[in-house]
Design a protein around this motif. Structure first.
Motif, mmCIF file in Angstrom:
data_model
loop_
_atom_site.group_PDB
_atom_site.id
_atom_site.type_symbol
_atom_site.label_atom_id
_atom_site.label_comp_id
_atom_site.label_asym_id
_atom_site.label_seq_id
_atom_site.Cartn_x
_atom_site.Cartn_y
_atom_site.Cartn_z
ATOM 1 N N GLN A 1 0.831 -1.198 0.000
ATOM 2 C CA GLN A 1 0.000 0.000 0.000
ATOM 3 C C GLN A 1 0.875 1.261 0.000
ATOM 4 O OE1 GLN A 1 -3.131 0.186 -0.582
ATOM 5 N NE2 GLN A 1 -3.284 2.412 -0.302
ATOM 6 N N ILE A 2 1.903 1.247 0.827
ATOM 7 C CA ILE A 2 2.810 2.414 0.883
ATOM 8 C C ILE A 2 3.530 2.577 -0.459
ATOM 9 C CG2 ILE A 2 4.943 3.285 1.966
ATOM 10 C CD1 ILE A 2 3.802 2.106 4.637
ATOM 11 N N ASN A 3 4.013 1.466 -1.008
ATOM 12 C CA ASN A 3 4.676 1.540 -2.323
ATOM 13 C C ASN A 3 3.729 2.109 -3.381
ATOM 14 O OD1 ASN A 3 7.042 0.428 -1.388
ATOM 15 N ND2 ASN A 3 6.648 -1.617 -2.166
ATOM 16 N N TYR A 4 2.470 1.673 -3.313
ATOM 17 C CA TYR A 4 1.494 2.113 -4.309
ATOM 18 C C TYR A 4 1.232 3.620 -4.165
ATOM 19 C CZ TYR A 4 -2.811 2.326 -7.056
ATOM 20 O OH TYR A 4 -3.767 2.659 -7.983
ATOM 21 N N GLU A 5 1.102 4.058 -2.920
ATOM 22 C CA GLU A 5 0.871 5.501 -2.700
ATOM 23 C C GLU A 5 2.083 6.311 -3.173
ATOM 24 O OE1 GLU A 5 -0.324 5.711 1.404
ATOM 25 O OE2 GLU A 5 -2.146 4.583 0.932
ATOM 26 N N ASN A 6 3.278 5.789 -2.928
ATOM 27 C CA ASN A 6 4.493 6.467 -3.404
ATOM 28 C C ASN A 6 4.511 6.545 -4.931
ATOM 29 O OD1 ASN A 6 5.302 6.682 -0.783
ATOM 30 N ND2 ASN A 6 6.968 5.211 -0.909
ATOM 31 N N TYR A 7 4.130 5.434 -5.546
ATOM 32 C CA TYR A 7 4.090 5.363 -7.007
ATOM 33 C C TYR A 7 3.122 6.424 -7.563
ATOM 34 C CZ TYR A 7 2.116 3.140 -11.304
ATOM 35 O OH TYR A 7 1.608 2.871 -12.545
ATOM 36 N N LEU A 8 1.943 6.539 -6.928
ATOM 37 C CA LEU A 8 0.971 7.550 -7.373
ATOM 38 C C LEU A 8 1.529 8.959 -7.167
ATOM 39 C CD1 LEU A 8 -2.436 6.098 -6.079
ATOM 40 C CD2 LEU A 8 -1.508 6.013 -8.401
ATOM 41 N N ALA A 9 2.234 9.154 -6.047
ATOM 42 C CA ALA A 9 2.803 10.480 -5.764
ATOM 43 C C ALA A 9 3.863 10.838 -6.818
ATOM 44 C CB ALA A 9 3.404 10.505 -4.366
ATOM 45 N N TYR A 10 4.683 9.874 -7.183
ATOM 46 C CA TYR A 10 5.677 10.120 -8.242
ATOM 47 C C TYR A 10 4.970 10.387 -9.573
ATOM 48 C CZ TYR A 10 10.109 8.972 -5.880
ATOM 49 O OH TYR A 10 11.225 8.994 -5.085
ATOM 50 N N PHE A 11 3.943 9.602 -9.830
ATOM 51 C CA PHE A 11 3.215 9.725 -11.085
ATOM 52 C C PHE A 11 2.665 11.150 -11.241
ATOM 53 C CE2 PHE A 11 -0.259 8.911 -14.052
ATOM 54 C CZ PHE A 11 0.429 8.160 -15.009
ATOM 55 N N ARG A 12 2.066 11.644 -10.154
ATOM 56 C CA ARG A 12 1.513 13.019 -10.185
ATOM 57 C C ARG A 12 2.648 14.037 -10.261
ATOM 58 N NH1 ARG A 12 -2.206 10.884 -6.265
ATOM 59 N NH2 ARG A 12 -0.706 11.440 -4.657
ATOM 60 N N GLY A 13 3.685 13.806 -9.472
ATOM 61 C CA GLY A 13 4.769 14.785 -9.366
ATOM 62 C C GLY A 13 5.587 14.935 -10.627
ATOM 63 N N LEU A 14 5.656 13.867 -11.432
ATOM 64 C CA LEU A 14 6.496 13.933 -12.632
ATOM 65 C C LEU A 14 5.659 14.131 -13.901
ATOM 66 C CD1 LEU A 14 8.929 10.972 -11.763
ATOM 67 C CD2 LEU A 14 9.416 13.425 -11.592
ATOM 68 N N ASP A 15 4.354 14.218 -13.706
ATOM 69 C CA ASP A 15 3.448 14.307 -14.856
ATOM 70 C C ASP A 15 3.776 15.507 -15.741
ATOM 71 O OD1 ASP A 15 1.278 13.497 -16.370
ATOM 72 O OD2 ASP A 15 -0.019 14.995 -15.423
ATOM 73 N N GLY A 16 3.814 15.245 -17.041
ATOM 74 C CA GLY A 16 3.943 16.336 -18.008
ATOM 75 C C GLY A 16 5.349 16.881 -18.194
ATOM 76 N N ILE A 17 6.364 16.293 -17.555
ATOM 77 C CA ILE A 17 7.727 16.802 -17.771
ATOM 78 C C ILE A 17 8.235 16.227 -19.097
ATOM 79 C CG2 ILE A 17 10.089 16.915 -16.875
ATOM 80 C CD1 ILE A 17 9.028 16.447 -14.096
ATOM 81 N N PRO A 18 8.608 17.098 -20.047
ATOM 82 C CA PRO A 18 9.060 16.580 -21.339
ATOM 83 C C PRO A 18 10.319 15.724 -21.190
ATOM 84 C CG PRO A 18 8.843 18.995 -21.376
ATOM 85 C CD PRO A 18 8.672 18.557 -19.964
ATOM 86 N N GLY A 19 10.344 14.602 -21.920
ATOM 87 C CA GLY A 19 11.535 13.753 -21.914
ATOM 88 C C GLY A 19 11.528 12.682 -20.845
ATOM 89 N N ILE A 20 10.457 12.636 -20.049
ATOM 90 C CA ILE A 20 10.404 11.646 -18.970
ATOM 91 C C ILE A 20 9.211 10.718 -19.137
ATOM 92 C CG2 ILE A 20 9.695 11.472 -16.551
ATOM 93 C CD1 ILE A 20 11.687 13.404 -15.819
ATOM 94 N N ARG A 21 9.458 9.431 -18.938
ATOM 95 C CA ARG A 21 8.333 8.473 -18.895
ATOM 96 C C ARG A 21 8.482 7.627 -17.645
ATOM 97 N NH1 ARG A 21 6.216 3.137 -20.967
ATOM 98 N NH2 ARG A 21 8.266 2.184 -21.173
ATOM 99 N N LEU A 22 7.442 7.643 -16.835
ATOM 100 C CA LEU A 22 7.445 6.784 -15.652
ATOM 101 C C LEU A 22 6.816 5.460 -16.074
ATOM 102 C CD1 LEU A 22 8.235 7.349 -12.659
ATOM 103 C CD2 LEU A 22 5.797 7.390 -12.188
ATOM 104 N N ILE A 23 7.489 4.353 -15.724
ATOM 105 C CA ILE A 23 6.941 3.042 -16.085
ATOM 106 C C ILE A 23 5.690 2.798 -15.255
ATOM 107 C CG2 ILE A 23 7.393 0.542 -16.074
ATOM 108 C CD1 ILE A 23 9.019 2.238 -18.125
#
Ligand SMILES: Cc1ncc(COP(=O)(O)O)c(C=O)c1O
Length: 400
Positions: A265-287
């Motif tokens: 659950q903690i890993n999943y919440e971290n993953y969502l936080a990264y997903f939101r935090g890195l959203d829309g940055i050109p040149g980056i793809r989060l797996i």
């Protein structure tokens, strides 16, 4: 402190964003009291190893959790891979991805089995099943698939190829505890699957691992082989080694198992936080991981496109390390570029174009129970800032 000027970056003399190092896989620790209670029990009973009660309990619980007939715990996944390869009778050549941790290849080479490296799928990072068949020779005895980042590799395609060519099929599931393929827990696919419970994995037993299989005969052979080939007190019936899991490791494994859902659950919440935090940055793809399958979300994997981002993966990693963010470059430079494989197959890179590209653009970011939401927001903000000034930073760094 949020950085607003590139001179504030630690590579240019500013103070690091974090006082303490942020790690990719800082160990998750379950309930200490429970663990210490088990350790006391272990001392009271004077059972430290050799088929002890905690080890047997862990095997039963893991087998039930994974829905598989047999779970054979081991001292680590590397030895487990070696024992499994030997128990399956692998020899000659075995096809494996190059984009994996070097232990997958070493476990074969250690027994003089040649790992034949197959290219990776650029989207999933797993072995590209469409490239396997042309690597099969008269010396091929098996395929070792790896569920990279806990995402199942193309199990169906690999099974069909193995069946067609009469090859053994085993999986390195070191990343994949509690992950599913088509809704079924990884653990029961192929002839056998191998898990790692190393300290840096989200589920740990300090050091440890396990082999899972539905094959009764294979399970019996694995159990014997991990215990020097013994079948009874003085009767050795097979070649063996010492692959046993100790009781203190099993006690830790049982304790980790009780917190498994919380860790995920903690890993999943971290993953969502990264997903939101890195959203829309050109040149980056989060797996991202398929929401219809279970994943343990223990790896936050990012790809960086050097051209679009304005700076390379390696420069970004250097910048992050200076800020005390210990991002990693798994699996740089690829097994085929490591010894002894680099010397054996100096031209392997020519048939591994996707692997070569991946090893230059993939990195992992800190996560797990030791990393909080505020820290993740800070890391994402820093990456956003760095990439917004990519070209400028690169120029200044190169002129230093
Ligand atoms: C894909 C893969 N295979 C094998 C291993 C080896 O596991 P262990 O450290 O338990 O020997 C690892 C460990 O990191 C791994 O990531």
């Amino acid at each position: 402190m949020v950085k607003t000027n590139i001179s504030e970056l630690a590579i240019f003399g500013g103070s690091p964003a974090f006082k303490e190092l942020l790690h990719v896989g800082r160990p998750n620790i379950g309930n200490r009291e429970q663990f210490l209670k088990r350790v006391n029990e272990m001392f009271d009973q004077r059972r430290l190893s050799n088929n002890g009660p905690f080890m047997r309990e862990l095997e039963q619980k893991l087998a039930a959790f994974l829905g598989v007939k047999h779970c054979i715990t081991m001292c680590n996944a590397t030895i487990a891979l070696e024992i499994t390869a030997r128990a399956l009778g692998l020899q000659g050549e075995v096809i494996i991805p190059s984009f994996t941790f070097v232990a997958s290849a070493h476990a074969l080479q250690w027994q003089e089995i040649t790992p034949v490296f197959c290219d990776a799928d650029p989207v999933t990072h797993n072995i590209d099943a469409t490239k396997i068949e042309k690597l099969i020779t008269s010396r091929t005895t098996g395929i070792l698939g790896v569920h990279v980042w806990g995402r199942a590799c193309d199990v169906d395609a690999l099974s069909a190829i193995a069946h067609k060519h009469h090859l053994k099929l085993m999986f390195d599931a070191a990343h994949a505890l509690a992950c599913t393929h088509q809704g079924k827990m990884i653990g029961g696919f192929g002839d056998a699957e191998v898990f790692s419970f190393h300290a840096t994995k989200f589920f740990n037993s300090f050091e440890g691992g396990a082999v899972t299989t539905n094959n009764d005969q294979l399970a019996a052979r694995l159990r014997g082989m991990r215990n020097f080939g013994f079948a009874g007190l003085d009767n050795v019936v097979d070649i063996g080694t010492n692959g046993k899991m100790s009781e203190v490791s099993a006690a830790m494994g049982l304790t980790s198992l009780e917190s498994l859902d919380k860790f995920i659950q903690i890993n999943y919440e971290n993953y969502l936080a990264y997903f939101r935090g890195l959203d829309g940055i050109p040149g980056i793809r989060l797996i991202t991981y398929t929401e219809t399958e279970k994943n343990n979300y223990q790896y936050i994997v990012m790809e960086i496109d050097e051209v679009a981002a304005g700076l390379s993966r390696d420069l970004l990693v250097t910048i992050l390390h200076a800020e005390n963010i210990l991002a990693r470059r798994y699996f740089y430079p690829g097994c085929h570029q490591m010894e002894p494989y680099r010397s054996y197959f100096p031209n392997a890179g020519m048939v591994l174009p996707e692997t070569e590209k991946l090893t230059l653009k993939v990195l992992q970011l800190p996560t797990g129970t030791a990393v909080g939401k505020a820290e993740i927001d800070h890391v994402c903000g820093l990456i956003r800032f760095v990439l917004a000034h990519g070209a400028e930073i690169r120029k200044r760094y190169e002129s230093q």
